[in-house]
Motif scaffolding. Structure first.
Motif, PDB file in Angstrom:
ATOM      1  N   ILE A 615       0.826  -1.215   0.000  1.00 36.87           N
ATOM      2  CA  ILE A 615       0.000   0.000   0.000  1.00 36.87           C
ATOM      3  C   ILE A 615       0.862   1.268   0.000  1.00 36.87           C
ATOM      4  O   ILE A 615       0.322   2.375   0.008  1.00 36.87           O
ATOM      5  CB  ILE A 615      -0.976   0.030   1.204  1.00 36.87           C
ATOM      6  CG1 ILE A 615      -0.227   0.128   2.528  1.00 36.87           C
ATOM      7  CG2 ILE A 615      -1.906  -1.167   1.175  1.00 36.87           C
ATOM      8  CD1 ILE A 615      -1.156   0.383   3.716  1.00 36.87           C
ATOM      9  N   ASN A 616       2.176   1.109  -0.024  1.00 35.27           N
ATOM     10  CA  ASN A 616       3.065   2.266  -0.094  1.00 35.27           C
ATOM     11  C   ASN A 616       4.401   1.814  -0.676  1.00 35.27           C
ATOM     12  O   ASN A 616       5.352   1.562   0.058  1.00 35.27           O
ATOM     13  CB  ASN A 616       3.251   2.890   1.294  1.00 35.27           C
ATOM     14  CG  ASN A 616       3.939   4.240   1.212  1.00 35.27           C
ATOM     15  OD1 ASN A 616       4.450   4.641   0.171  1.00 35.27           O
ATOM     16  ND2 ASN A 616       3.944   4.967   2.331  1.00 35.27           N
ATOM     17  N   TYR A 617       4.433   1.711  -1.996  1.00 35.64           N
ATOM     18  CA  TYR A 617       5.600   1.189  -2.715  1.00 35.64           C
ATOM     19  C   TYR A 617       5.999   2.230  -3.762  1.00 35.64           C
ATOM     20  O   TYR A 617       5.745   2.067  -4.958  1.00 35.64           O
ATOM     21  CB  TYR A 617       5.221  -0.146  -3.346  1.00 35.64           C
ATOM     22  CG  TYR A 617       6.337  -0.918  -4.027  1.00 35.64           C
ATOM     23  CD1 TYR A 617       7.680  -0.575  -3.891  1.00 35.64           C
ATOM     24  CD2 TYR A 617       6.026  -2.018  -4.825  1.00 35.64           C
ATOM     25  CE1 TYR A 617       8.671  -1.300  -4.522  1.00 35.64           C
ATOM     26  CE2 TYR A 617       7.013  -2.753  -5.459  1.00 35.64           C
ATOM     27  CZ  TYR A 617       8.327  -2.386  -5.311  1.00 35.64           C
ATOM     28  OH  TYR A 617       9.323  -3.106  -5.946  1.00 35.64           O
ATOM     29  N   PRO A 618       6.639   3.321  -3.347  1.00 33.56           N
ATOM     30  CA  PRO A 618       6.893   4.439  -4.261  1.00 33.56           C
ATOM     31  C   PRO A 618       7.843   4.126  -5.404  1.00 33.56           C
ATOM     32  O   PRO A 618       7.817   4.822  -6.429  1.00 33.56           O
ATOM     33  CB  PRO A 618       7.481   5.513  -3.340  1.00 33.56           C
ATOM     34  CG  PRO A 618       8.017   4.773  -2.166  1.00 33.56           C
ATOM     35  CD  PRO A 618       7.114   3.606  -1.983  1.00 33.56           C
ATOM     36  N   THR A 619       8.688   3.110  -5.277  1.00 32.68           N
ATOM     37  CA  THR A 619       9.626   2.779  -6.349  1.00 32.68           C
ATOM     38  C   THR A 619       9.143   1.592  -7.175  1.00 32.68           C
ATOM     39  O   THR A 619       9.938   0.980  -7.893  1.00 32.68           O
ATOM     40  CB  THR A 619      11.018   2.472  -5.774  1.00 32.68           C
ATOM     41  OG1 THR A 619      10.910   1.344  -4.895  1.00 32.68           O
ATOM     42  CG2 THR A 619      11.578   3.670  -5.021  1.00 32.68           C
ATOM     43  N   ARG A 635      17.804   7.427   4.814  1.00 26.67           N
ATOM     44  CA  ARG A 635      17.603   7.507   6.259  1.00 26.67           C
ATOM     45  C   ARG A 635      16.122   7.654   6.601  1.00 26.67           C
ATOM     46  O   ARG A 635      15.775   8.014   7.730  1.00 26.67           O
ATOM     47  CB  ARG A 635      18.388   8.696   6.823  1.00 26.67           C
ATOM     48  CG  ARG A 635      19.902   8.588   6.647  1.00 26.67           C
ATOM     49  CD  ARG A 635      20.464   7.388   7.384  1.00 26.67           C
ATOM     50  NE  ARG A 635      20.171   7.444   8.815  1.00 26.67           N
ATOM     51  CZ  ARG A 635      20.347   6.432   9.662  1.00 26.67           C
ATOM     52  NH1 ARG A 635      20.798   5.259   9.203  1.00 26.67           N
ATOM     53  NH2 ARG A 635      20.071   6.575  10.937  1.00 26.67           N
ATOM     54  N   ILE A 636      15.266   7.345   5.653  1.00 25.77           N
ATOM     55  CA  ILE A 636      13.830   7.397   5.900  1.00 25.77           C
ATOM     56  C   ILE A 636      13.441   6.243   6.824  1.00 25.77           C
ATOM     57  O   ILE A 636      13.736   5.086   6.527  1.00 25.77           O
ATOM     58  CB  ILE A 636      13.044   7.279   4.581  1.00 25.77           C
ATOM     59  CG1 ILE A 636      13.427   8.412   3.635  1.00 25.77           C
ATOM     60  CG2 ILE A 636      11.549   7.263   4.847  1.00 25.77           C
ATOM     61  CD1 ILE A 636      12.831   8.251   2.251  1.00 25.77           C
ATOM     62  N   PRO A 637      12.797   6.524   7.940  1.00 27.86           N
ATOM     63  CA  PRO A 637      12.345   5.407   8.796  1.00 27.86           C
ATOM     64  C   PRO A 637      11.402   4.493   8.036  1.00 27.86           C
ATOM     65  O   PRO A 637      10.721   4.920   7.091  1.00 27.86           O
ATOM     66  CB  PRO A 637      11.620   6.126   9.950  1.00 27.86           C
ATOM     67  CG  PRO A 637      12.205   7.504   9.970  1.00 27.86           C
ATOM     68  CD  PRO A 637      12.484   7.837   8.527  1.00 27.86           C
ATOM     69  N   ASN A 638      11.370   3.235   8.425  1.00 28.98           N
ATOM     70  CA  ASN A 638      10.434   2.306   7.794  1.00 28.98           C
ATOM     71  C   ASN A 638       9.032   2.889   7.862  1.00 28.98           C
ATOM     72  O   ASN A 638       8.619   3.435   8.890  1.00 28.98           O
ATOM     73  CB  ASN A 638      10.492   0.943   8.479  1.00 28.98           C
ATOM     74  CG  ASN A 638      11.783   0.216   8.173  1.00 28.98           C
ATOM     75  OD1 ASN A 638      12.828   0.832   7.950  1.00 28.98           O
ATOM     76  ND2 ASN A 638      11.723  -1.107   8.157  1.00 28.98           N
ATOM     77  N   ARG A 639       8.304   2.756   6.776  1.00 29.91           N
ATOM     78  CA  ARG A 639       7.011   3.435   6.661  1.00 29.91           C
ATOM     79  C   ARG A 639       5.942   2.831   7.564  1.00 29.91           C
ATOM     80  O   ARG A 639       4.945   3.477   7.870  1.00 29.91           O
ATOM     81  CB  ARG A 639       6.564   3.422   5.197  1.00 29.91           C
ATOM     82  CG  ARG A 639       7.513   4.212   4.286  1.00 29.91           C
ATOM     83  CD  ARG A 639       7.111   4.126   2.819  1.00 29.91           C
ATOM     84  NE  ARG A 639       7.954   4.989   1.997  1.00 29.91           N
ATOM     85  CZ  ARG A 639       9.094   4.612   1.429  1.00 29.91           C
ATOM     86  NH1 ARG A 639       9.516   3.365   1.587  1.00 29.91           N
ATOM     87  NH2 ARG A 639       9.798   5.457   0.710  1.00 29.91           N
ATOM     88  N   PHE A 640       6.133   1.586   7.945  1.00 31.76           N
ATOM     89  CA  PHE A 640       5.195   0.928   8.853  1.00 31.76           C
ATOM     90  C   PHE A 640       5.989   0.299   9.995  1.00 31.76           C
ATOM     91  O   PHE A 640       7.177  -0.021   9.846  1.00 31.76           O
ATOM     92  CB  PHE A 640       4.353  -0.115   8.115  1.00 31.76           C
ATOM     93  CG  PHE A 640       3.508   0.486   7.033  1.00 31.76           C
ATOM     94  CD1 PHE A 640       2.264   1.018   7.321  1.00 31.76           C
ATOM     95  CD2 PHE A 640       3.975   0.547   5.730  1.00 31.76           C
ATOM     96  CE1 PHE A 640       1.492   1.590   6.326  1.00 31.76           C
ATOM     97  CE2 PHE A 640       3.216   1.123   4.722  1.00 31.76           C
ATOM     98  CZ  PHE A 640       1.969   1.653   5.021  1.00 31.76           C
ATOM     99  N   ILE A 641       5.340   0.116  11.106  1.00 31.06           N
ATOM    100  CA  ILE A 641       6.009  -0.380  12.301  1.00 31.06           C
ATOM    101  C   ILE A 641       5.852  -1.895  12.374  1.00 31.06           C
ATOM    102  O   ILE A 641       4.736  -2.402  12.524  1.00 31.06           O
ATOM    103  CB  ILE A 641       5.431   0.262  13.577  1.00 31.06           C
ATOM    104  CG1 ILE A 641       5.461   1.785  13.469  1.00 31.06           C
ATOM    105  CG2 ILE A 641       6.220  -0.198  14.805  1.00 31.06           C
ATOM    106  CD1 ILE A 641       4.722   2.489  14.593  1.00 31.06           C
ATOM    107  N   VAL A 642       6.952  -2.604  12.274  1.00 30.06           N
ATOM    108  CA  VAL A 642       6.911  -4.056  12.395  1.00 30.06           C
ATOM    109  C   VAL A 642       7.047  -4.371  13.888  1.00 30.06           C
ATOM    110  O   VAL A 642       8.099  -4.744  14.390  1.00 30.06           O
ATOM    111  CB  VAL A 642       7.993  -4.737  11.525  1.00 30.06           C
ATOM    112  CG1 VAL A 642       9.385  -4.230  11.841  1.00 30.06           C
ATOM    113  CG2 VAL A 642       7.899  -6.255  11.627  1.00 30.06           C
ATOM    114  N   TYR A 643       5.955  -4.168  14.593  1.00 29.10           N
ATOM    115  CA  TYR A 643       5.935  -4.289  16.049  1.00 29.10           C
ATOM    116  C   TYR A 643       6.537  -5.605  16.525  1.00 29.10           C
ATOM    117  O   TYR A 643       6.289  -6.673  15.959  1.00 29.10           O
ATOM    118  CB  TYR A 643       4.500  -4.203  16.576  1.00 29.10           C
ATOM    119  CG  TYR A 643       3.922  -2.806  16.609  1.00 29.10           C
ATOM    120  CD1 TYR A 643       4.350  -1.871  17.534  1.00 29.10           C
ATOM    121  CD2 TYR A 643       2.929  -2.431  15.703  1.00 29.10           C
ATOM    122  CE1 TYR A 643       3.804  -0.593  17.560  1.00 29.10           C
ATOM    123  CE2 TYR A 643       2.377  -1.164  15.723  1.00 29.10           C
ATOM    124  CZ  TYR A 643       2.820  -0.244  16.655  1.00 29.10           C
ATOM    125  OH  TYR A 643       2.292   1.024  16.680  1.00 29.10           O
TER     126      TYR A 643
END
Length: 771
Positions: A615-619, A635-643
């Motif tokens: 749902i968020n694959y910009p490349t 250095r972009i943090p991961n877009r979702f949290i893999v809790y």
């Protein structure tokens, strides 16, 4: 050997007593109000002693050890160099009891050694061969040859000298991480002792003569009134990590950024290989050996700490996580002499950076690779059998049919592995060679012992116990089998389980367990490097996996020590195990190593899917190099949290670089086997401490606030479900807080009965398995 003969002739008051020895479970090592008159801690009785119970009416026959060679073509067993009957091989005497007063805190002294230069992994195959070393008789010293395969092929070794001494340099870390995440040699420290063998008193040790006298840890249990960390929250999030790693059809989309994947994954013989878990954050491969070990660990945690899971409302989720992995293993057993050992190709897989949901669109089809009569893999079969048998025990009370199915498969898989012995390391099959590159096996004798023991624990059929003891005996003269407890080495787990079956002082198992723990726990015989922050630092790639696994064993063994009258030793084991888990949760060093938990957790874990989600694959559709650089260098943090994902861990000086770069893959990557022992240890700690509240998904950022999330797929939890839902409270996105806070608010819910798991299809979803 004398101890093996004694197995066959145990007196009634020893391991064959009418009380029947069992595998005990920690049911809350209560202190304070439960203290005895002399101030020592008291244990509340185990509530479930019938599981794994040893029947006093069963007879034991001596096993028939075959040859004493390590049962693998690529490893020479040291018994070919030194006779196993030589008393200098492994000391079975007791350590001298020191009269010095031990510190009540964990020692934080250690070598402040940092890792050397690190580089992007090479594509060359990593030789898994261990260097066979003769075991030389010495004066109670250790030689910790921390040799491991690296791009430069460097290794270091040092030895101690003097009676009962330890060379502190022996615990210094080795060189740079190896080319594969699991490619470091497991040679470890060779015990070189000439101390005479001797028997300890048959009665439990009295106060002042505890086995713990040599430890620099507190010999008293901590108060159980308040936990130093929210173990319920950490346990909840660890289970969420296994949701993030799921493959196959997902009837319930608990995470907005995960959906169905690998639906096209079918083996050459029609096996449905869509399910199971993706092995790590850096790949969508499925390796059966580490997957099976993960399932064994999680199932053992359920057997050992079922009450801990139930206490914080996680029992059903834990059963579901184990079943998801076990179902895949069932599907991998598609014929009497055929097992799926691996799905996928590492070269193709590592070149793909997108989400698993789009793997079939952008990457070549995944091929299944098998172990067969012609290409045997007894280590795969042995661990699969252990996983199935352990899971059958965990499910026996809630789904007897499924439990019986697992047990039948376990027996068949084990028979194949034992009758057609061999290691996949010797295979010329390209797929199995790929497997060997990333998960190099040191041999399969321990897996054959391990699998037989777990089948015995599930069936009480004595033939399996005899088989387990036969292969266990082959491990005794090679201390390399005690290098670690992980997906490759099972001997330390065997020590702990066999001690619980045979606690008699005439048996070697308790001493073997002690020899293993003393290499880790602060004290005069420690050989494993301990960081200044108090972490046992075994090896660079995924160091926290090793620490977590040892912590799990220590907490389990603590129960046995207490049940056998040695409260100080039990407390020392407990405190050591807890200290390792607390380190991972951020107790020292100012940072947590668990994604989405605690203070300063990892923001850039080496995890493709939480960076590039469907749902968020910009490349999407962009060239390989662009995606490679974006994932590794940005250095972009991961877009979702893999809790709940446990990062690989710090360097040897406690430092940690939060990066997805190749520089840091050994430290920032996450994997399913990393969390297995960690989660089981958390369940044990949750069982011990009072005051822990059930945790909830409410207010966690599971991705449903993302503009691309399909809200129609968001689960509609029943009213009153305060575990998944919010009990009528409005859900708020807490992503900003999650990336820097100490904890999140909790909501309570009514605990569900264990039997209701059969009515939870999303937990018990099983893939059709083809026979």
């Amino acid at each position: 050997m004398l101890w093996l003969l004694l197995v066959c002739q145990l007196p009634a008051d020893a391991a064959r007593s009418a009380s029947a020895h069992r595998v005990p479970r920690l049911r809350a090592l209560k202190t304070s109000q439960a203290a005895s008159s002399d101030g020592s801690a008291q244990l509340t009785p185990s509530l479930t002693s019938q599981v794994l119970e040893r029947s006093s009416s069963q007879g034991l026959e001596r096993g028939n050890p075959q040859n004493s060679e390590k049962s693998s073509s690529h490893v020479a067993h040291p018994s070919s160099l030194v006779s196993t009957s030589d008393s200098s091989v492994v000391s079975k005497g007791v350590l001298p009891v020191s009269s010095n007063e031990r510190s009540s805190k964990l020692s934080t002294t250690g070598l402040n050694a940092a890792m050397t230069s690190r580089s992007e992994p090479a594509n060359d195959d990593v030789s898994p061969q261990r260097t066979s070393k003769s075991i030389i008789s010495g004066a109670g010293t250790y030689d910790d040859a921390a040799a491991k395969h690296s791009p430069g092929g460097s290794s270091s070794s040092s030895s101690g000298s003097g009676s009962g001494s330890v060379n502190q340099n022996a615990s210094a870390p080795g060189s740079s991480p190896a080319s594969g995440r699991n490619a470091s040699s497991h040679l470890g420290s060779e015990l070189r002792s000439s101390k005479p063998a001797g028997s300890r008193a048959a009665t439990p040790p009295v106060k002042g003569t505890s086995e713990a006298a040599w430890l620099n840890v507190s010999l008293e249990f901590p108060s159980n009134a308040r936990a130093p960390h929210d173990y319920a929250e950490a346990l909840h999030k660890s289970l969420l990590f296994y949701w993030a790693q799921r493959s196959g059809p997902m009837p319930v989309k608990r995470l907005a950024w995960r959906s169905d994947s690998c639906l096209e994954c079918v083996g050459a013989h029609g096996e449905d290989l869509s399910g199971g878990y993706y092995e790590a954050g850096g790949s969508y491969l499925k390796f059966t050996l580490p997957t099976a070990f993960t399932v064994t660990q999680l199932a053992w945690g359920l057997v050992e700490s079922r009450e801990g899971y139930a206490k914080v409302g996680e029992l059903e989720e834990a059963l579901g996580a184990v079943k998801w992995g076990a179902d895949y293993l069932l599907n991998c057993h598609s014929g009497p002499t055929r097992l799926v050992a691996m799905l996928g190709d590492s070269k193709e897989d590592f070149a793909y950076f997108g989400p698993p949901e789009e793997h079939a669109t952008w990457a070549p089809p995944r091929e299944a690779h098998y172990v067969t009569e012609e290409d045997p893999g007894s280590e795969v079969a042995g661990e699969m059998a252990a996983a199935m048998a352990a899971t059958s025990i965990a499910f026996k009370e809630v789904n007897a049919t499924y439990s019986a199915q697992l047990l039948q498969h376990a027996k068949e898989v084990y028979a194949f592995g034992e009758q057609h012995q061999g290691s996949y390391m010797a295979s010329q099959n390209l797929g199995l060679k790929d497997h060997a590159k990333h998960y190099p096996s040191s041999g399969f004798t321990d897996e054959l012992a391990w699998g037989a023991l777990w089948i015995y624990l599930a069936t009480q059929e004595d033939a399996y116990l005899q088989t387990a003891l036969k292969y266990y005996e082959m491990l005794q003269s090679w201390s390399g089998d005690n290098w670690s407890y992980d997906w490759d080495n099972k001997a330390p787990g065997m020590h702990v389980l066999l001690t619980q079956l045979f606690p008699s002082e005439m048996m070697p198992y308790a001493q073997n367990a002690k020899n293993f723990f003393q290499a880790y726990i602060p004290g005069p015989d420690r050989t494993v490097h301990m960081t200044n922050g108090g972490l046992s630092w075994r090896s660079a790639w995924g160091v926290l996996r090793y620490s977590a696994n040892v912590a799990q064993l220590a907490l389990v063994h603590s129960t046995w020590a207490y049940d056998n009258g040695d409260a100080p030793y039990a407390a020392a084991l407990f405190n050591y195990g807890q200290s390792q888990i607390d380190y991972m949760l951020g107790h020292t060093g100012g940072r947590s190593f668990v994604v989405g938990y605690g203070r300063n957790p990892p923001l850039l874990p080496f995890h493709k899917d939480s960076f590039y989600s469907y749902i968020n694959y910009p490349t999407r559709g962009q060239p390989y190099q662009l995606q490679h650089d974006d994932f590794h260098d940005s250095r972009i943090p991961n877009r979702f949290i893999v809790y709940g994902a446990l990062a690989g861990g710090p360097q040897a000086d406690d430092s940690y670089e939060d990066s997805r770069g190749w520089c840091c893959a050994a430290f920032s990557e996450v994997a399913i086997d990393y969390n297995a022992g960690f989660q089981s240890a958390l369940a044990k700690l949750a069982e011990y401490y009072d005051g822990l509240k059930q945790f909830s998904d409410c207010e966690l950022d599971l991705g449903w606030d993302h503009p691309n999330a399909t809200l129609a797929l968001q689960p509609q939890w029943p009213e009153g479900d305060c575990y998944h839902g919010c009990c009528g409270k409005r859900t708020r996105s807490r992503k900003a807080e999650e990336h820097g806070q100490i904890g999140v608010p909790r909501r309570r819910r009514q605990a569900k009965s264990a039997s209701s798991i059969e009515q939870e299809p999303y937990l018990l979803h099983a893939h059709k398995h083809t026979l």
